[in-house]
Design an enzyme around this catalytic site. Structure first.
Site, PDB file in Angstrom:
ATOM      1  N   ARG A  56     -21.894  12.078  16.833  1.00  0.00           N
ATOM      2  CA  ARG A  56     -20.943  12.969  17.520  1.00  0.00           C
ATOM      3  C   ARG A  56     -21.523  14.379  17.609  1.00  0.00           C
ATOM      4  O   ARG A  56     -22.553  14.685  17.052  1.00  0.00           O
ATOM      5  CB  ARG A  56     -19.608  13.022  16.754  1.00  0.00           C
ATOM      6  CG  ARG A  56     -18.623  11.900  17.135  1.00  0.00           C
ATOM      7  CD  ARG A  56     -17.168  12.377  17.020  1.00  0.00           C
ATOM      8  NE  ARG A  56     -16.873  13.441  17.986  1.00  0.00           N
ATOM      9  CZ  ARG A  56     -15.816  14.235  17.928  1.00  0.00           C
ATOM     10  NH1 ARG A  56     -14.941  14.105  16.952  1.00  0.00           N
ATOM     11  NH2 ARG A  56     -15.625  15.172  18.836  1.00  0.00           N
ATOM     12  N   ARG A  75     -23.273  10.688  11.640  1.00  0.00           N
ATOM     13  CA  ARG A  75     -22.287  10.575  10.551  1.00  0.00           C
ATOM     14  C   ARG A  75     -22.510   9.244   9.838  1.00  0.00           C
ATOM     15  O   ARG A  75     -22.375   8.183  10.444  1.00  0.00           O
ATOM     16  CB  ARG A  75     -20.878  10.698  11.128  1.00  0.00           C
ATOM     17  CG  ARG A  75     -20.701  12.040  11.826  1.00  0.00           C
ATOM     18  CD  ARG A  75     -19.318  12.252  12.390  1.00  0.00           C
ATOM     19  NE  ARG A  75     -19.157  13.661  12.776  1.00  0.00           N
ATOM     20  CZ  ARG A  75     -18.051  14.190  13.235  1.00  0.00           C
ATOM     21  NH1 ARG A  75     -16.979  13.432  13.389  1.00  0.00           N
ATOM     22  NH2 ARG A  75     -17.994  15.477  13.537  1.00  0.00           N
ATOM     23  N   ASP A  81     -15.008  13.974  10.687  1.00  0.00           N
ATOM     24  CA  ASP A  81     -15.733  15.248  10.607  1.00  0.00           C
ATOM     25  C   ASP A  81     -16.263  15.494   9.196  1.00  0.00           C
ATOM     26  O   ASP A  81     -17.251  16.188   8.998  1.00  0.00           O
ATOM     27  CB  ASP A  81     -14.784  16.416  10.952  1.00  0.00           C
ATOM     28  CG  ASP A  81     -14.377  16.440  12.407  1.00  0.00           C
ATOM     29  OD1 ASP A  81     -15.043  15.789  13.233  1.00  0.00           O
ATOM     30  OD2 ASP A  81     -13.379  17.120  12.724  1.00  0.00           O
ATOM     31  N   GLU A 242     -13.187  26.396  18.967  1.00  0.00           N
ATOM     32  CA  GLU A 242     -14.571  26.158  19.398  1.00  0.00           C
ATOM     33  C   GLU A 242     -14.840  26.837  20.746  1.00  0.00           C
ATOM     34  O   GLU A 242     -13.975  26.853  21.615  1.00  0.00           O
ATOM     35  CB  GLU A 242     -14.823  24.654  19.522  1.00  0.00           C
ATOM     36  CG  GLU A 242     -14.757  23.967  18.180  1.00  0.00           C
ATOM     37  CD  GLU A 242     -14.776  22.459  18.274  1.00  0.00           C
ATOM     38  OE1 GLU A 242     -15.401  21.826  17.417  1.00  0.00           O
ATOM     39  OE2 GLU A 242     -14.152  21.902  19.193  1.00  0.00           O
ATOM     40  N   ARG A 258     -11.781  26.950  23.278  1.00  0.00           N
ATOM     41  CA  ARG A 258     -10.788  25.894  23.018  1.00  0.00           C
ATOM     42  C   ARG A 258      -9.486  26.525  22.526  1.00  0.00           C
ATOM     43  O   ARG A 258      -9.492  27.308  21.581  1.00  0.00           O
ATOM     44  CB  ARG A 258     -11.363  24.947  21.968  1.00  0.00           C
ATOM     45  CG  ARG A 258     -10.395  23.952  21.362  1.00  0.00           C
ATOM     46  CD  ARG A 258     -11.168  22.981  20.486  1.00  0.00           C
ATOM     47  NE  ARG A 258     -10.298  22.147  19.680  1.00  0.00           N
ATOM     48  CZ  ARG A 258     -10.680  20.972  19.148  1.00  0.00           C
ATOM     49  NH1 ARG A 258     -11.892  20.511  19.336  1.00  0.00           N
ATOM     50  NH2 ARG A 258      -9.843  20.275  18.419  1.00  0.00           N
ATOM     51  N   ARG A 318      -8.657  12.827  26.103  1.00  0.00           N
ATOM     52  CA  ARG A 318     -10.079  13.096  26.281  1.00  0.00           C
ATOM     53  C   ARG A 318     -10.684  12.023  27.185  1.00  0.00           C
ATOM     54  O   ARG A 318     -11.307  11.071  26.742  1.00  0.00           O
ATOM     55  CB  ARG A 318     -10.760  13.162  24.907  1.00  0.00           C
ATOM     56  CG  ARG A 318     -10.330  14.390  24.119  1.00  0.00           C
ATOM     57  CD  ARG A 318     -11.029  14.494  22.779  1.00  0.00           C
ATOM     58  NE  ARG A 318     -10.652  15.746  22.117  1.00  0.00           N
ATOM     59  CZ  ARG A 318     -11.102  16.123  20.922  1.00  0.00           C
ATOM     60  NH1 ARG A 318     -11.953  15.352  20.256  1.00  0.00           N
ATOM     61  NH2 ARG A 318     -10.713  17.265  20.394  1.00  0.00           N
ATOM     62  N   TYR A 347     -16.678  15.874  23.558  1.00  0.00           N
ATOM     63  CA  TYR A 347     -17.417  17.136  23.572  1.00  0.00           C
ATOM     64  C   TYR A 347     -18.550  17.064  24.600  1.00  0.00           C
ATOM     65  O   TYR A 347     -19.142  16.010  24.813  1.00  0.00           O
ATOM     66  CB  TYR A 347     -18.010  17.407  22.191  1.00  0.00           C
ATOM     67  CG  TYR A 347     -17.024  17.874  21.142  1.00  0.00           C
ATOM     68  CD1 TYR A 347     -15.666  17.588  21.237  1.00  0.00           C
ATOM     69  CD2 TYR A 347     -17.467  18.609  20.046  1.00  0.00           C
ATOM     70  CE1 TYR A 347     -14.773  18.026  20.270  1.00  0.00           C
ATOM     71  CE2 TYR A 347     -16.574  19.052  19.067  1.00  0.00           C
ATOM     72  CZ  TYR A 347     -15.228  18.753  19.189  1.00  0.00           C
ATOM     73  OH  TYR A 347     -14.351  19.193  18.232  1.00  0.00           O
ATOM     74  N   GLU A 369     -20.075  13.182  24.909  1.00  0.00           N
ATOM     75  CA  GLU A 369     -19.596  12.005  24.194  1.00  0.00           C
ATOM     76  C   GLU A 369     -18.909  11.089  25.202  1.00  0.00           C
ATOM     77  O   GLU A 369     -18.010  11.535  25.927  1.00  0.00           O
ATOM     78  CB  GLU A 369     -18.606  12.423  23.100  1.00  0.00           C
ATOM     79  CG  GLU A 369     -19.244  13.311  22.038  1.00  0.00           C
ATOM     80  CD  GLU A 369     -18.248  13.917  21.050  1.00  0.00           C
ATOM     81  OE1 GLU A 369     -18.681  14.325  19.969  1.00  0.00           O
ATOM     82  OE2 GLU A 369     -17.036  13.982  21.373  1.00  0.00           O
TER      83      GLU A 369
END
Ligand code: NAG
Ligand code: NAG
Length: 390
Positions: A56, A75, A81, A242, A258, A318, A347, A369
């Site tokens: 990510r 990750r 996250d 962000e 954002r 999204r 993103y 993404e």
């Protein structure tokens, strides 16, 4: 007759003079912009490589030598996250046609809370690429959060040891980007490195860190704080998060932000700095209603007088990764947006090569993404021809 031919000569002279003096010489005719998705390839597929569960937070940059570098978080065991991660990198020396195998340039070990990306900033004056990332940003398991820097002086082939910028900046949770930092090309503060990001969810806001010596020393610049600051937020509180800065030709920095709690709209916040990233006056803040947004990190780029913007253009979900462009420095957007991917998309980031060749003026490069069921499935690289393939 005589007057006519004199007039003709005069207008020819004026035409020649305007060709010489007009700042628009060599500038792109906005009517010619007709972006075409020219080529696309998946740089990372989540779950497909042994040690990584999810890729990510993609970043994409040009280099001083005309290569492209792509980064993402690898990750290790979850899509979250929080948790242990690698920084994955791939490199292309042929304008995105082929890419090196993935190199894991940082491994944070197996900490309960690992690293987070991040911003990449290119210093054209010394030919370096600098990567800024954070460790221990999300977790209470390890304290404090540290802002880290990696530098490459050889076009991304090798990277120096991580440097802890918190020693210079003071202890504060700062998550840069995700996206690109900028090096100021125009006054004020020509040559300055400007990297902007956000704070923790409570102590949120847009914060910029600055360097006037090519990344040797960093200090805190502008802050646009959330309201109420350092307190738990409610729905629709003011919570800038962000962000992606770009520089206009008059030296103004425009930061596209954002809007974490959807204050005032389901759309992007825009704020300007006129002093090279030292301040972000709230008087200049506005809401860009055209840029509807599901609360996500977006891409922005200023190239040859045109501003480009990518996000999943939908108020709730999204999905619908869309490229827009503006010939008015982001004040208005051209009506004809280009859909890059209809499905799940998260993103994104945009870059372009700065070689100045006719070839380099034709393309921009998008990383995002992308998935079919979920936007975390892959990280995709898209090469966009700005003039419809012509
Ligand atoms: C970075 O420096 C800060 C301030 O000196 C320190 O508190 C923190 O533990 C350091 N982080 C790392 C990873 O060394
Ligand atoms: C996708 O984005 C375009 C441009 O903003 C918009 O017109 C369209 O309604 C969007 N589609 C969906 C499904 O969100």
């Amino acid at each position: 007759m005589e007057t006519g031919s004199r007039l003709a000569a005069l207008s020819l002279l004026l035409l020649l003079l305007s060709a010489v003096f007009s700042p628009c010489v060599g500038q792109i005719n906005p009517a010619e912009i007709d972006p075409l998705l020219y080529e696309e390839q998946l740089l990372w597929v989540s779950g497909a490589q042994g040690e990584v569960n999810t890729y990510r937070i993609p970043l994409l940059t040009f280099t001083p030598k005309g290569s492209l570098l792509a980064f993402s978080e690898g990750r290790k065991s979850t899509a979250s996250d929080v948790g242990a991660k690698f920084i994955a990198m791939r490199r292309s020396t042929d304008k995105g046609a082929t890419w090196s195998p993935t190199a894991f340039i940082v491994d944070d070990g197996l900490k309960p809370d690992g690293l987070n990306l991040g911003s990449v900033v290119v210093d054209m004056e010394v030919g370096s690429v600098i990567l800024i990332y954070t460790i221990c940003f999300h977790s209470y398991h390890c304290h404090p959060s540290s802002t880290m820097m990696l530098e490459s002086r050889d076009d991304g082939l090798s990277w120096g040891a991580p440097k802890n910028l918190t020693v210079q900046l003071g202890v504060k949770a700062f998550a840069s980007g995700p996206g690109l930092g900028i090096q100021k090309r125009f006054e004020p503060a020509k040559g300055r490195l400007v990297v902007c990001g956000h704070g923790t969810l409570e102590g949120d806001g847009v914060f910029c860190i600055l360097s006037d010596d090519h990344g040797q020393n960093w200090y805190n610049g502008a802050a646009l704080k959330s309201i109420p600051y350092n307190q738990k937020k409610k729905a629709h509180d003011f919570n800038p998060d962000e962000c992606q800065p770009v520089e206009l030709n008059d030296g103004t920095i425009v930061i596209n932000v954002r809007n974490q709690n959807s204050y005032h709209c389901q759309c992007r916040l825009v704020v300007h700095s006129h002093d090279g990233g030292l301040s972000l006056p709230v008087e200049g803040l506005y809401f860009d209603y055209t840029l509807v947004d599901p609360v996500v990190a977006a891409g922005a780029l200023q190239k040859d007088g045109v501003m480009y913007f990518t996000n999943p253009s939908n108020e709730q979900h999204r999905i619908n990764l869309t490229l827009r462009w503006s010939v008015t420095d982001g004040k208005t957007w051209e009506g004809k947006a280009v859909q890059i991917w209809a499905g799940p998309s998260g993103y994104s980031g945009i870059t372009s090569l700065e070689g100045g060749s006719a070839e380099d003026r034709k393309y921009i490069y998008v990383i995002y993404e992308k998935g079919h069921k979920n936007y975390c499935e892959t990280v995709s690289f898209a090469k966009i021809h700005l003039f419809g393939g012509r």
